[in-house]
Write an enzyme that holds these catalytic residues in place. Structure first.
Site, PDB file in Angstrom:
ATOM      1  N   ALA A 188     -29.315  -9.752 -11.948  1.00 21.84           N
ATOM      2  CA  ALA A 188     -27.910 -10.094 -11.658  1.00 21.84           C
ATOM      3  C   ALA A 188     -27.745 -10.359 -10.157  1.00 21.84           C
ATOM      4  O   ALA A 188     -27.027 -11.286  -9.752  1.00 21.84           O
ATOM      5  CB  ALA A 188     -26.995  -8.966 -12.116  1.00 21.84           C
ATOM      6  N   LYS A 197     -32.839 -14.577 -20.676  1.00 20.96           N
ATOM      7  CA  LYS A 197     -33.968 -14.634 -21.600  1.00 20.96           C
ATOM      8  C   LYS A 197     -34.557 -13.248 -21.743  1.00 20.96           C
ATOM      9  O   LYS A 197     -34.436 -12.475 -20.786  1.00 20.96           O
ATOM     10  CB  LYS A 197     -35.023 -15.638 -21.153  1.00 20.96           C
ATOM     11  N   SER A 227     -19.718  -3.419 -15.036  1.00 17.91           N
ATOM     12  CA  SER A 227     -20.839  -2.489 -15.085  1.00 17.91           C
ATOM     13  C   SER A 227     -20.451  -1.337 -16.006  1.00 17.91           C
ATOM     14  O   SER A 227     -19.263  -1.114 -16.258  1.00 17.91           O
ATOM     15  CB  SER A 227     -21.106  -1.968 -13.667  1.00 17.91           C
ATOM     16  N   ARG A 228     -21.463  -0.589 -16.443  1.00 17.88           N
ATOM     17  CA  ARG A 228     -21.143   0.614 -17.231  1.00 17.88           C
ATOM     18  C   ARG A 228     -20.606   1.708 -16.321  1.00 17.88           C
ATOM     19  O   ARG A 228     -20.034   2.673 -16.792  1.00 17.88           O
ATOM     20  CB  ARG A 228     -22.397   1.138 -17.947  1.00 17.88           C
TER      21      ARG A 228
END
Ligand SMILES: NC(=O)c1ccc[n+]([C@@H]2O[C@H](COP(=O)([O-])OP(=O)(O)OC[C@H]3O[C@@H](n4cnc5c(N)ncnc54)[C@H](OP(=O)(O)O)[C@@H]3O)[C@@H](O)[C@H]2O)c1
Length: 333
Positions: free
Chosen positions: A18, A99, A38-39
């Site tokens: 990222a 991917k 974000s978590r």
């Protein structure tokens, strides 16, 4: 003076890739890195503060629900690609998904089906395809510069120390060489030779149960063959050789971020073709996403969704033969 509205990107996940992708976006004047999800609040805060990103969310759902975000880049570990992409598509967002597109073809079919049902843009982040040199490779091959292509060799391996906690070795995070680097090789073979009709391969499953290295041969129509060597514990040259009836073409290392190739033909001087990379390379795939959005296209002709599905089916077939299943998978193929 015309004021062009920038494309507002949302970044889902704050990991290694990222960060690189945001650097790639920052090289494009038509892109705005607008929000991050974000978590964790701390991660969202750090990622956005360091990069001057205006909006931050400590929840992926809030990012997906932001009405001002145009497109979301999904940058989580492989098993979360499908649920994260679906979350964004359900919220009406265009999606660029890292991917491998998903862990298996069944997941990929679900995500692609949802995007098509909703008429939304969706693309696999197979960034290698969008480099200027790859455009030249496609053109030269289709113009018959090396005759009819009969075989290719492609390898992608790197040496890393065994770390059961790393996503590369953790089956719960889709670890192993095939999903991490093998997908580049299967996708390259697909780009040059089309959909394979079958595969044979051997892998070494390591201590954590994931494929640490593998050799695979893909069979294509007319007896054409692609030979793949992949690994996460073994460094390889990271080169491609495409062999035809009138010569061969080598994409120099690292072929997955290609900048030069040599074409060799019998009784002719070999020819080197260069196409320097500008930026960190993520700019090329991001530019293609924005070109598609601008033109109202829901998929890219360079990385079409049917080809992504075919690549995932091939990968399922390859690892089914090794007995490699990921936790939570019902059937891999
Ligand atoms: N195109 C390329 O060249 C390239 C290169 C490397 C990787 N990739 C792909 O990008 C994806 C991410 O790879 P990465 O190397 O960036 O991984 P990473 O550094 O581990 O980061 C993954 C991020 O995903 C989020 N996440 C959500 N659920 C998670 C979980 N259960 N465990 C760990 N992280 C979780 C985390 O962000 P929050 O904590 O902020 O939620 C984390 O920072 C992979 O699918 C990989 O194949 C692509």
């Amino acid at each position: 003076m015309t004021i062009v509205k920038k494309v507002r990107w949302g970044i889902l996940g704050t990991g290694a890739i990222a960060k690189q992708f945001v650097d790639g976006l920052n090289a494009l004047p038509e892109a705005e890195v607008f929000a991050v999800g974000s978590r964790s609040e701390a991660s969202a805060a750090q990622f956005s503060d360091e990069r001057g990103i205006p909006r931050r969310y400590s929840d992926y759902e809030e990012l997906a629900a932001d009405p001002d975000v145009d497109v979301v880049y999904v940058a989580t570990p492989h098993p979360f690609h499908a649920p994260n992409a679906e979350l964004c598509l359900r919220a009406g967002k265009a999606v660029l998904c890292e991917k491998p597109f998903t862990v298996n073809a069944a997941e990929a079919e679900r995500v692609v089906g949802l995007a098509r049902e909703k008429g939304l843009f969706l693309m696999e982040g197979m960034w290698t395809r969008f480099f200027p040199l790859m455009e030249k490779v496609r053109r030269l091959v289709s113009e018959g510069a090396i005759g009819e292509v009969r075989m290719l060799n492609v390898d992608f391996g790197f040496r890393t120390e065994l770390d059961p906690a790393s996503r590369l070795f953790d089956p719960r995070l889709g670890g192993g060489a095939l999903l991490d680097v093998g997908v580049y090789c299967v996708s390259l073979a697909s780009m040059v030779l089309g959909r394979p009709s079958g595969s044979v391969g051997l892998s070494h499953l390591g201590q954590t149960g994931v494929d640490e290295q593998a050799s695979v041969i893909l069979e294509h129509e007319g007896g054409r063959l692609a030979n793949l060597s992949i690994g996460i514990r073994t460094a390889t040259p990271q080169e491609v050789t495409i062999m035809g009836t009138d010569g061969f073409l080598r994409i120099h290392s690292p072929w997955w971020r290609p900048a030069s190739m040599t074409i060799s033909r019998p009784e002719k001087e070999s020819e080197t073709v260069e196409a320097p990379v500008s930026g960190n390379g993520f700019n090329y795939e991001a530019a293609e996403v924005m070109r598609c959005l601008e033109n109202g296209e829901t998929e890219s002709a360079i990385m079409p969704l049917d080809e992504t599905l075919s690549v995932m089916r091939t990968m399922d077939g390859i690892r089914a033969a090794w007995g490699l299943r990921y936790p939570g998978e019902e059937v891999a193929s």
